[in-house]
Design a protein around this motif. Structure first.
Motif: not given
Length: 386
Positions: A221-227, A246-253
């Motif tokens: 996954e290529k993430y969107n930039p910080p918001a 917001v990312i596709r998978f449920d991952l810890a920060s």
């Protein structure tokens, strides 16, 4: 003599019955394996047994990789199978099934070769998940591919899934398939793996197929930039805050990895970037020694264990201008204007009020003259004389 003939005839009749009725028995050293086949897309080896077997296993050997062994499983119709999901078959493979049958060890070998011409298969294959729910894959024609080569991509999520051909191909100027867009990835799971298989066709040339080890979805996954980046000055430091994308998978920060590019204006040397692990509430303090400097900030983010960075954010400018800065002059002008504004307003109000009073006074004189003229007229005298 008659007795001897009868004895021989009886022996002829009894011999087939003693052999169980099989006029062509299998030799004792014949392999118990039948129908040994390889499905190169699913990387599955299948076969049947003609007699009981124990202590069986199967293995695969591919160029440049260590041997991999596994225990066979049995499926429908007593068909045995082994799968090798991590194997790469397009360079060729040697597969073996070993076991014990009737107390004797046996081995059956299947040699697999890619039927395509070397150098015709797709190259530079890659896939990327973006905007949470989309995926693009891309490749290039092989260096030895003929001009009419056409490629097809098949994808599936596990060995139990049926492969599906790409629906939305991306083409080059010659209409050759060089990519695929996926707009329906389904519900995400952290255990998702993607399997891909690219083959091709040509009128005159056999095109190599190309396969790959499974693609781990969370690393694609290529993430969107910080918001929501904000910068606030607390009197001694600038405090930078931002939200995790917001990312596709449920991952810890903490699996997120940020790069902060902070640069000072005014010809200062370029600063090294700042790297920071993700948190539930992301904060970075600009050192107090740099608080008064005009600076710019941009950021990007990636998964901690891969190299796919997001795009950079738009630059954010911050800092306290020093004395002599043109910005300070502008601020001074604004202060003077703000202080003079009430006096200007009072002047205009006073001037406007005087003009209004003068107009009312003049209007009153005109009305008085009109009343006196009306009283001195004959009609006025009649009205007043009555």
């Amino acid at each position: 003599m008659v007795a001897l003939v009868q004895s021989v005839w009886l022996l002829v009749l009894l011999t087939p019955a003693c052999r169980g009725g099989d006029p062509h028995p299998a030799p004792d050293n014949m392999s118990p394996i039948m129908n040994l086949k390889l499905d190169s897309r699913k990387k599955m080896l299948t076969w049947n047994y003609r007699r009981h077997v124990s202590q069986q296993n199967c293995s695969i050997q591919t160029p440049g990789d260590p041997d991999t062994s596994t225990v066979p499983r049995v499926g429908d119709n007593d068909t045995y199978f082994c799968t090798f999901p991590n194997a790469v078959l397009h360079r060729g493979a040697s597969l073996r099934v070993r076991g014990i049958s009737d107390g004797d060890a046996f081995q059956e070998v299947l040699t697999f070769n890619n039927s395509g011409v070397e150098g015709t298969g797709a190259v530079n294959f890659s896939c990327l998940i973006y905007d949470v729910r989309f995926m693009n894959c891309s490749w290039a024609p092989g260096p030895a591919a003929p001009a009419d080569a056409q490629y097809r991509l098949y994808a599936w999520l596990s060995a139990d899934d049926e492969e599906k051909e790409c629906v939305h191909y991306i083409t080059d100027s010659t209409e050759t398939h060089v990519g695929c867009h996926f707009d329906q990835l389904g519900e995400p799971k952290r255990t998702d793996n993607y399997f891909f298989f690219v083959n091709g066709t040509s009128k005159d040339t056999a095109i190599e197929f190309v396969d790959f080890t499974p693609f781990v979805a969370v690393n694609m996954e290529k993430y969107n930039p910080p918001a929501n980046i904000t910068v606030r000055y607390n009197g001694s430091n600038h405090i930078i805050r931002w939200d995790n994308p917001v990312i596709r998978f449920d991952l810890a920060s903490h699996i997120l990895y940020y790069e902060l590019d902070l640069q000072r204006k005014g010809g200062f040397p370029k600063k090294d970037p700042v790297f920071q692990r993700g948190q539930d509430r992301n904060v970075y303090l600009v050192p107090g020694s740099e608080a008064k400097m005009q600076s710019t900030l941009r950021m990007r983010v990636r998964h901690l264990r891969n190299k796919i960075w997001s795009e950079w954010t738009d630059p954010v400018r911050f800092g306290i201008p020093e004395e002599g800065d043109g910005t300070m002059v502008s601020l001074a002008v604004l202060v003077v204007v703000a202080a003079a504004l009430p006096m200007v307003v009072m002047f205009f109000c006073k001037n406007l009020s005087g003009r209004v009073m003068n107009k009312l006074s003049a209007h009153g004189r005109v009305m008085g003259m009109a009343v006196r003229a009306s009283a001195n007229s004959p009609q006025g005298k009649l009205r007043h004389g009555g």
